[in-house]
Design a protein around this motif. Sequence first.
Motif, PDB file in Angstrom:
ATOM      1  N   HIS A   1      28.729  43.726  46.881  1.00 53.56           N
ATOM      2  CA  HIS A   1      30.026  43.103  46.576  1.00 53.56           C
ATOM      3  C   HIS A   1      30.419  42.255  47.792  1.00 53.56           C
ATOM      4  O   HIS A   1      31.140  42.705  48.686  1.00 53.56           O
ATOM      5  N   ASN A   2      29.959  41.023  47.788  1.00 57.17           N
ATOM      6  CA  ASN A   2      30.096  40.125  48.924  1.00 57.17           C
ATOM      7  C   ASN A   2      31.265  39.155  48.776  1.00 57.17           C
ATOM      8  O   ASN A   2      31.829  38.713  49.776  1.00 57.17           O
ATOM      9  N   ALA A   3      31.623  38.799  47.554  1.00 63.96           N
ATOM     10  CA  ALA A   3      32.640  37.766  47.328  1.00 63.96           C
ATOM     11  C   ALA A   3      33.960  38.140  47.987  1.00 63.96           C
ATOM     12  O   ALA A   3      34.393  39.290  47.937  1.00 63.96           O
ATOM     13  N   GLY A   4      34.604  37.154  48.601  1.00 64.27           N
ATOM     14  CA  GLY A   4      35.892  37.398  49.225  1.00 64.27           C
ATOM     15  C   GLY A   4      36.582  36.106  49.607  1.00 64.27           C
ATOM     16  O   GLY A   4      35.921  35.077  49.768  1.00 64.27           O
ATOM     17  N   VAL A   5      37.884  36.168  49.732  1.00 66.21           N
ATOM     18  CA  VAL A   5      38.667  35.027  50.197  1.00 66.21           C
ATOM     19  C   VAL A   5      39.534  35.488  51.359  1.00 66.21           C
ATOM     20  O   VAL A   5      39.847  36.679  51.485  1.00 66.21           O
ATOM     21  N   TYR A   6      39.917  34.544  52.205  1.00 64.30           N
ATOM     22  CA  TYR A   6      40.612  34.877  53.448  1.00 64.30           C
ATOM     23  C   TYR A   6      42.119  34.653  53.388  1.00 64.30           C
ATOM     24  O   TYR A   6      42.880  35.351  54.048  1.00 64.30           O
ATOM     25  N   THR A   7      42.539  33.682  52.600  1.00 62.15           N
ATOM     26  CA  THR A   7      43.966  33.352  52.530  1.00 62.15           C
ATOM     27  C   THR A   7      44.382  33.123  51.080  1.00 62.15           C
ATOM     28  O   THR A   7      43.546  32.958  50.195  1.00 62.15           O
ATOM     29  N   GLY A   8      45.703  33.089  50.860  1.00 70.45           N
ATOM     30  CA  GLY A   8      46.238  32.716  49.564  1.00 70.45           C
ATOM     31  C   GLY A   8      46.470  33.883  48.624  1.00 70.45           C
ATOM     32  O   GLY A   8      46.197  35.041  48.930  1.00 70.45           O
ATOM     33  N   ALA A   9      46.967  33.541  47.455  1.00 69.62           N
ATOM     34  CA  ALA A   9      47.360  34.538  46.471  1.00 69.62           C
ATOM     35  C   ALA A   9      46.167  35.223  45.807  1.00 69.62           C
ATOM     36  O   ALA A   9      46.333  36.262  45.158  1.00 69.62           O
ATOM     37  N   ARG A  10      44.967  34.655  45.961  1.00 67.41           N
ATOM     38  CA  ARG A  10      43.784  35.240  45.324  1.00 67.41           C
ATOM     39  C   ARG A  10      43.233  36.451  46.080  1.00 67.41           C
ATOM     40  O   ARG A  10      42.267  37.076  45.617  1.00 67.41           O
ATOM     41  N   ILE A  11      43.827  36.794  47.214  1.00 65.79           N
ATOM     42  CA  ILE A  11      43.250  37.838  48.069  1.00 65.79           C
ATOM     43  C   ILE A  11      43.075  39.167  47.331  1.00 65.79           C
ATOM     44  O   ILE A  11      41.991  39.757  47.351  1.00 65.79           O
ATOM     45  N   LEU A  12      44.111  39.669  46.698  1.00 65.68           N
ATOM     46  CA  LEU A  12      43.986  40.963  46.025  1.00 65.68           C
ATOM     47  C   LEU A  12      43.075  40.893  44.790  1.00 65.68           C
ATOM     48  O   LEU A  12      42.226  41.778  44.617  1.00 65.68           O
ATOM     49  N   PRO A  13      43.226  39.885  43.922  1.00 64.25           N
ATOM     50  CA  PRO A  13      42.319  39.824  42.770  1.00 64.25           C
ATOM     51  C   PRO A  13      40.846  39.746  43.156  1.00 64.25           C
ATOM     52  O   PRO A  13      40.015  40.465  42.595  1.00 64.25           O
ATOM     53  N   VAL A  14      40.499  38.886  44.110  1.00 63.12           N
ATOM     54  CA  VAL A  14      39.094  38.687  44.457  1.00 63.12           C
ATOM     55  C   VAL A  14      38.570  39.818  45.332  1.00 63.12           C
ATOM     56  O   VAL A  14      37.461  40.330  45.116  1.00 63.12           O
ATOM     57  N   ASN A  15      39.344  40.204  46.345  1.00 63.33           N
ATOM     58  CA  ASN A  15      38.837  41.147  47.339  1.00 63.33           C
ATOM     59  C   ASN A  15      38.915  42.609  46.914  1.00 63.33           C
ATOM     60  O   ASN A  15      38.186  43.434  47.461  1.00 63.33           O
ATOM     61  N   VAL A  16      39.778  42.918  45.950  1.00 60.06           N
ATOM     62  CA  VAL A  16      39.969  44.321  45.581  1.00 60.06           C
ATOM     63  C   VAL A  16      39.806  44.561  44.078  1.00 60.06           C
ATOM     64  O   VAL A  16      39.025  45.414  43.658  1.00 60.06           O
ATOM     65  N   VAL A  17      40.549  43.812  43.268  1.00 61.42           N
ATOM     66  CA  VAL A  17      40.505  44.060  41.818  1.00 61.42           C
ATOM     67  C   VAL A  17      39.115  43.792  41.252  1.00 61.42           C
ATOM     68  O   VAL A  17      38.583  44.605  40.471  1.00 61.42           O
ATOM     69  N   ALA A  18      38.509  42.681  41.635  1.00 59.36           N
ATOM     70  CA  ALA A  18      37.187  42.341  41.088  1.00 59.36           C
ATOM     71  C   ALA A  18      36.125  43.377  41.449  1.00 59.36           C
ATOM     72  O   ALA A  18      35.370  43.816  40.571  1.00 59.36           O
ATOM     73  N   PRO A  19      36.027  43.813  42.719  1.00 52.71           N
ATOM     74  CA  PRO A  19      35.059  44.877  43.011  1.00 52.71           C
ATOM     75  C   PRO A  19      35.312  46.154  42.210  1.00 52.71           C
ATOM     76  O   PRO A  19      34.373  46.819  41.781  1.00 52.71           O
ATOM     77  N   TYR A  20      36.596  46.484  42.019  1.00 54.31           N
ATOM     78  CA  TYR A  20      36.922  47.659  41.217  1.00 54.31           C
ATOM     79  C   TYR A  20      36.417  47.494  39.787  1.00 54.31           C
ATOM     80  O   TYR A  20      35.728  48.385  39.248  1.00 54.31           O
ATOM     81  N   LEU A  21      36.737  46.371  39.167  1.00 53.55           N
ATOM     82  CA  LEU A  21      36.342  46.156  37.776  1.00 53.55           C
ATOM     83  C   LEU A  21      34.824  46.102  37.618  1.00 53.55           C
ATOM     84  O   LEU A  21      34.262  46.700  36.695  1.00 53.55           O
ATOM     85  N   LEU A  22      34.164  45.388  38.516  1.00 56.33           N
ATOM     86  CA  LEU A  22      32.706  45.287  38.417  1.00 56.33           C
ATOM     87  C   LEU A  22      32.050  46.641  38.631  1.00 56.33           C
ATOM     88  O   LEU A  22      31.066  46.981  37.968  1.00 56.33           O
ATOM     89  N   THR A  23      32.603  47.438  39.547  1.00 56.85           N
ATOM     90  CA  THR A  23      32.072  48.776  39.762  1.00 56.85           C
ATOM     91  C   THR A  23      32.230  49.616  38.502  1.00 56.85           C
ATOM     92  O   THR A  23      31.323  50.365  38.114  1.00 56.85           O
ATOM     93  N   ALA A  24      33.370  49.490  37.851  1.00 58.70           N
ATOM     94  CA  ALA A  24      33.637  50.271  36.651  1.00 58.70           C
ATOM     95  C   ALA A  24      32.810  49.817  35.458  1.00 58.70           C
ATOM     96  O   ALA A  24      32.412  50.644  34.623  1.00 58.70           O
ATOM     97  N   LEU A  25      32.552  48.507  35.360  1.00 63.73           N
ATOM     98  CA  LEU A  25      31.979  47.950  34.133  1.00 63.73           C
ATOM     99  C   LEU A  25      30.486  47.655  34.195  1.00 63.73           C
ATOM    100  O   LEU A  25      29.806  47.675  33.155  1.00 63.73           O
TER     101      LEU A  25
END
Length: 240
Positions: free
Chosen positions: A80-104
Amino acid sequence: MARILITGSADGLGRAAAQTLLDEGHDVVLHARNRERLTAVRALLDRGAAAVAGDLADVAQTRDVAEQVNALGTMDAVIHNAGVYTGARILPVNVVAPYLLTALVRRPARLIYLSSGMHHGGRPSLRGLDWTGRRVTASYSDSKLFLTAFAAAVARLWPGVYVNSVDPGWVPTKMGGPGAPDDLRLGHRTQEWLATSDDARTTGGYWYHQQQREPHPATQDEHFQDELLAELEKFTGTSL
């Protein structure tokens, strides 16, 4: 040889890891935000890498990425390498996406999550977070603290999977900037090692350049881990 999915592998550390793993004879599944971004890794695709695409800031597209991955078969490892450093996408990309991909995504033998030494400056608080990304409610450091805690939770709950998080160092990528002082090669070697090596059959670790380090104490707090999992499950409607 292993089959390995690497999210956010159109450039930076993800692409570097994909290149090395292909060189070593592994099957690699690349991921990019959209199909157009895959043109940046045409050389890797021509060498036999597979690819999936979808914007990890978008829950629906993240679910679709998981479906694309599962259609390719079971992965041996997911980085799970994808990530962003700034902006509103931080939580969706850095946390929510790894959670969902791990689950699914069909459960692999190994899971590796890209953290950061900056997670030590994160706030172990889940109050007032906007997981949708419509508002900026968390810093990069916060997101990496959450991700490191999540990795520790998965390691605890899935004892049959080798689960680890990695601080790649401050390396000269697009995110790190050209003046970053750390070694780019060492920045992706640890995750490659954790994904493939017989010597890396370990779980629950936080790693820096193939050496275990102590993460922020909050990431090891099972109560905090469980609160984080509950928040992510509530937001996504998906259970780990």
